[in-house]
Design a protein around this motif. Structure first.
Motif, mmCIF file in Angstrom:
data_model
loop_
_atom_site.group_PDB
_atom_site.id
_atom_site.type_symbol
_atom_site.label_atom_id
_atom_site.label_comp_id
_atom_site.label_asym_id
_atom_site.label_seq_id
_atom_site.Cartn_x
_atom_site.Cartn_y
_atom_site.Cartn_z
ATOM 1 N N GLN A 310 0.858 -1.189 0.000
ATOM 2 C CA GLN A 310 0.000 0.000 0.000
ATOM 3 C C GLN A 310 0.891 1.235 0.000
ATOM 4 O OE1 GLN A 310 -2.429 -1.277 3.505
ATOM 5 N NE2 GLN A 310 -4.031 -0.335 2.253
ATOM 6 N N PHE A 311 0.505 2.213 -0.758
ATOM 7 C CA PHE A 311 1.304 3.435 -0.880
ATOM 8 C C PHE A 311 0.650 4.633 -0.192
ATOM 9 C CE2 PHE A 311 2.654 0.521 -4.098
ATOM 10 C CZ PHE A 311 4.035 0.629 -4.061
ATOM 11 N N GLN A 312 -0.607 4.455 0.206
ATOM 12 C CA GLN A 312 -1.306 5.504 0.975
ATOM 13 C C GLN A 312 -2.089 4.795 2.063
ATOM 14 O OE1 GLN A 312 -3.529 8.573 -1.088
ATOM 15 N NE2 GLN A 312 -2.332 8.271 -2.939
ATOM 16 N N VAL A 313 -1.802 5.143 3.306
ATOM 17 C CA VAL A 313 -2.520 4.547 4.436
ATOM 18 C C VAL A 313 -2.859 5.665 5.409
ATOM 19 C CG1 VAL A 313 -2.432 2.873 6.336
ATOM 20 C CG2 VAL A 313 -1.204 2.387 4.206
ATOM 21 N N GLY A 314 -4.132 5.965 5.537
ATOM 22 C CA GLY A 314 -4.553 7.029 6.454
ATOM 23 C C GLY A 314 -3.866 8.338 6.128
ATOM 24 N N ASN A 315 -3.148 8.882 7.115
ATOM 25 C CA ASN A 315 -2.495 10.188 6.930
ATOM 26 C C ASN A 315 -1.089 10.078 6.337
ATOM 27 O OD1 ASN A 315 -1.268 8.971 9.099
ATOM 28 N ND2 ASN A 315 -1.220 10.787 10.391
ATOM 29 N N ARG A 316 -0.737 8.873 5.835
ATOM 30 C CA ARG A 316 0.632 8.672 5.336
ATOM 31 C C ARG A 316 0.626 8.337 3.845
ATOM 32 N NH1 ARG A 316 2.698 3.940 7.991
ATOM 33 N NH2 ARG A 316 0.562 3.288 8.379
#
Ligand SMILES: Cc1ncc(COP(=O)(O)O)c(C=O)c1O
Length: 411
Positions: A310-316
């Motif tokens: 995953q390259f986008q998780v929540g605020n990251r």
């Protein structure tokens, strides 16, 4: 599509730097200027980076490795101290701990993740722990809020050994952000979340100065981050109180040596490469990397053997430094055969990383592979695919097709 479509593709390197006429002109300008070591270009690059990140003062040096070693020395890390790091990293993260005579405490990956297991990290904290250095593997930031809260909650365990340690009265957090320049945390470029953020500008990194690295100092008040910048800068230049450029000013030849320092400054020739890139990094470089990663992710999405990070998780959000593909059911030998097959086709790939407990030196000092099952599960079937600014859509399509055909034929 089949292979015939891609019959005339040229060889694909793994991660060449983005060098074009603008870069060459900027380096040439420095060459013609009469000043090629640390000077105005380096200082200007530091300002640009600070503006981009929005954190504390930035110091550019000749590599992540030397820069962070100086931070460990400044913090007074030495024999008997422990530094918590992930097992899944490049040797630099652990080697600098050895250089200062301290003990690297290696933590396994979280299940099905390339990032450090935060619960295990928290459990490893004890009175000897002086630093935690998590790694933003592949450009994906760790959960800095968890790490910062954790050391604050456990500050009662901290055993300070010097004045700086007494003043902070908790473990120092240094982010190994070697991969994550331009990654986002709460929508902002990473670098301001922890006490010291450390980037690598090595030739294969997203943002490069051929070799290089940068520190961002964000220690809380009453620390004076500009004073820390000066202290580390002096350490990076033999303990000398003036740099070469200041010494050229009228009547300023004399200097003092206040400690037996090191020598790891960045040159203006290197800084010029990054200086050009800085203006376009967010505009077109990062978006291109993101598009490449999304093309890979889409291309492999329908195959149940493909494990895509995953390259986008929540605020990251990642800096899209690497595309680490894992192939379900593959062991090391099968993965290596795939690498050879692709190399013979002209497609360069890589493996990130060999967990440190697998490497001779770290084995010889007592680390055991079997203590890091998650790291080894991530490693054995991982292959890093090419990601770089000039990589074309058709080339990505070719890479995907070759891998799909190969894995379908070699389940
Ligand atoms: C995770 C990690 N940390 C640290 C480093 C060291 O960076 P440098 O080569 O700038 O010293 C690297 C370099 O590849 C890296 O991948």
């Amino acid at each position: 599509m089949n292979n015939v479509t891609f019959g005339t593709m040229k060889p694909i390197p793994f991660s060449p730097p983005r060098i074009d006429e603008k870069t060459i002109a900027a380096v040439t300008e420095v060459l013609r200027s009469g000043w090629i070591t640390t000077g105005p270009k380096t200082r200007d690059l530091e300002k640009k980076i600070q503006q981009y990140i929005g954190g504390g003062p930035v110091l550019c040096l000749n590599a992540w490795t030397n820069a962070v070693e100086l931070v460990l020395r400044w913090w007074g890390v030495g024999p008997g101290d422990e530094v918590i790091i992930p097992a899944y990293t490049y040797a630099a993260t652990a080697n600098i701990v050895m250089h200062v005579g301290a003990i690297p405490v290696m933590i396994d990956c979280a299940p099905d993740s390339f990032l450090i297991d935060l619960e295990k990290m928290a459990n490893a904290i004890n009175g000897k722990t002086k630093v935690i250095m998590p790694v933003d593997f592949s450009g994906m930031p760790v959960d800095y809020d968890f790490v910062m809260n954790c050391v604050k909650e456990k500050s009662n365990l901290f055993e300070p050994k010097n004045d700086n340690q007494k003043l902070l009265n908790r473990i120092l957090i240094i982010s190994d952000a070697a991969h994550s320049f331009g990654a986002k945390y709460n929508g902002q470029p990473v670098g301001a979340e922890v006490d010291v953020a450390a980037f690598s500008f090595h030739a294969v990194k997203n943002f490069t100065t051929a070799e290089g690295g940068a520190l961002v100092f964000n220690l809380p008040a009453p620390f004076d981050n500009s004073a820390i910048w000066k202290q580390i800068n002096i350490k990076a230049l033999h303990g000398q109180t003036k740099d070469a450029l200041s010494k050229t000013q009228a009547g300023q030849w004399q200097y003092d040596i206040v400690e037996p320092g090191f020598k790891c400054n960045m040159t203006d020739l290197q800084a010029a490469i990054g200086w050009v890139e800085m203006d376009r990094y967010e505009v077109d470089h990062l978006p291109r990397r993101k598009a490449i990663v999304e093309q890979y992710a889409k291309g492999f999405a329908s195959f149940n053997w493909a494990i895509v990070s995953q390259f986008q998780v929540g605020n990251r959000e990642s800096s899209y430094h690497l595309f680490p593909l894992r192939i379900k059911g593959y062991d090391e030998n099968k993965r290596n055969d795939l690498i050879t097959f692709l190399a013979e086709k002209g497609i360069s790939t890589n493996v990130h990383f060999q967990p440190l407990p697998r490497l001779s030196y770290y084995k010889s000092i007592g680390f055991r592979e079997e203590d890091y099952p998650q790291a080894f599960a991530q490693f054995e079937n991982e292959i890093s695919l090419p990601v770089y600014f000039d990589l074309e859509e058709a080339q990505v399509a070719w890479i995907i097709q070759e891998i799909v055909d190969y894995v379908n034929a070699h389940p």
